[in-house]
Scaffold this active site. Structure first.
Site, PDB file in Angstrom:
ATOM      1  N   ALA A  37      -0.508  -1.268   7.947  1.00 60.23           N
ATOM      2  CA  ALA A  37       0.633  -0.628   8.606  1.00 60.23           C
ATOM      3  C   ALA A  37       0.594  -0.915  10.104  1.00 60.23           C
ATOM      4  O   ALA A  37      -0.475  -1.061  10.694  1.00 60.23           O
ATOM      5  CB  ALA A  37       0.606   0.874   8.353  1.00 60.23           C
ATOM      6  N   THR A  38       1.763  -0.983  10.707  1.00 64.55           N
ATOM      7  CA  THR A  38       1.864  -1.310  12.126  1.00 64.55           C
ATOM      8  C   THR A  38       1.428  -0.131  12.990  1.00 64.55           C
ATOM      9  O   THR A  38       1.783   1.014  12.720  1.00 64.55           O
ATOM     10  CB  THR A  38       3.307  -1.702  12.484  1.00 64.55           C
ATOM     11  OG1 THR A  38       3.758  -2.715  11.581  1.00 64.55           O
ATOM     12  CG2 THR A  38       3.395  -2.226  13.904  1.00 64.55           C
ATOM     13  N   ALA A  39       0.673  -0.432  14.027  1.00 61.83           N
ATOM     14  CA  ALA A  39       0.292   0.560  15.037  1.00 61.83           C
ATOM     15  C   ALA A  39       0.550  -0.051  16.406  1.00 61.83           C
ATOM     16  O   ALA A  39       0.281  -1.241  16.621  1.00 61.83           O
ATOM     17  CB  ALA A  39      -1.170   0.959  14.892  1.00 61.83           C
ATOM     18  N   GLU A  53       2.937   3.607  11.956  1.00 63.37           N
ATOM     19  CA  GLU A  53       3.746   3.755  10.743  1.00 63.37           C
ATOM     20  C   GLU A  53       2.891   4.400   9.661  1.00 63.37           C
ATOM     21  O   GLU A  53       1.760   3.968   9.405  1.00 63.37           O
ATOM     22  CB  GLU A  53       4.217   2.376  10.278  1.00 63.37           C
ATOM     23  CG  GLU A  53       4.929   2.384   8.942  1.00 63.37           C
ATOM     24  CD  GLU A  53       5.149   0.999   8.367  1.00 63.37           C
ATOM     25  OE1 GLU A  53       5.727   0.914   7.269  1.00 63.37           O
ATOM     26  OE2 GLU A  53       4.743   0.007   9.012  1.00 63.37           O
TER      27      GLU A  53
END
Length: 260
Positions: A37-39, A53
């Site tokens: 997941a995007t950080a 996310e």
């Protein structure tokens, strides 16, 4: 006889280099981060922002239990991407190192010291047989004398950034940072930019699947934004995006009209 890929002899043990000088296990760990997941993290003069996310796969999961931003100390936080179990171990180690420093020296640990400790542990797992690299990257943010933001790589390398993203949406988010980041941003601007970069990487961004935390220069305290605060910022960001799109269309139409 079965076909053996050329690199098969070099990716079975972490201690074996390939002929071109690579450790394939480290590359595979980076791939785990790229699929995560995007950080994102954004630094400004007033503080530092982390946003992630939250990929909640079932409506039966309690959203509060799905944690992607972790408090390390009062003034330090970390956001993860990749294998959550690996990230949890790194976070626990960072918390331990922060408390050891506080008890030993009677002062809050500098973020750079904690980052180095974590990256030493990551690097050690690329050097000895019987272990594998951590399949997680951390964005570590904190404030001692000034706001700081670091990215830690599965290889054990680390870099300081003004704004950075990790995970599956890294390229999209970094393009937005390159275009819109300013050194004179306020904390509110930084929060909006972080949410914008994150929203652009998601199909259906909402306050339920976004987590945001801030640390301000004023109080040097970690704080997570409430769902209502995130919803408010997200609405403002999406409204600004719509206005920009309308403006761009109008400019395109005016250029077409000028040709005729």
């Amino acid at each position: 006889m079965a076909f053996v890929p050329p690199q098969a002899g070099y990716d079975r043990a972490i201690t074996v280099f390939s002929p071109d000088g690579r450790l394939f296990q480290v590359n595979y760990a980076r791939e785990a981060v790229k699929r995560g997941a995007t950080a994102v993290g954004v630094k400004c003069n007033e503080g530092v922002v982390l946003a992630v996310e939250k990929r909640i796969t079932s409506r039966l999961i309690e959203p509060e239990s799905y944690e992607k931003i972790f408090q390390i100390d009062d003034h330090i936080a970390a956001a993860s991407s990749g294998i959550i179990a690996d990230a949890r171990v790194l976070v626990n180690r960072a918390r331990l190192e922060a408390q050891i420093h506080r008890l030993t020296y009677g002062e809050p640990a500098p973020l750079s010291v904690i980052v180095k400790k974590i990256c030493d542990l990551k690097q050690m797992h690329t050097q000895y047989g019987g272990v594998r690299p951590f399949g997680a990257a951390l964005l570590m943010a904190g404030i001692n004398d000034r706001p700081e933001l670091y990215e830690t790589d599965p290889s054990g390398a680390y870099f300081a950034w003004k704004a950075v993203a990790i995970g599956s949406g890294r390229n999209t988010a970094m393009a937005i940072f390159e275009e819109k980041y300013r050194d004179d941003m306020t904390l509110e601007d930084a929060i909006k930019l972080a949410i914008l970069a994150l929203a652009k990487t998601m199909e259906n961004p909402s306050a339920d699947n976004i987590e945001v935390a801030v640390i301000t220069v004023q109080d040097k305290k970690f704080r997570k934004l409430s769902k209502d605060e995130i919803s408010k910022y997200l609405e403002e960001v999406m409204k600004e995006v719509e206005e920009e799109e309308v403006k761009e269309k109008e400019e395109d139409y005016s250029e077409l009209d000028s040709h005729y």
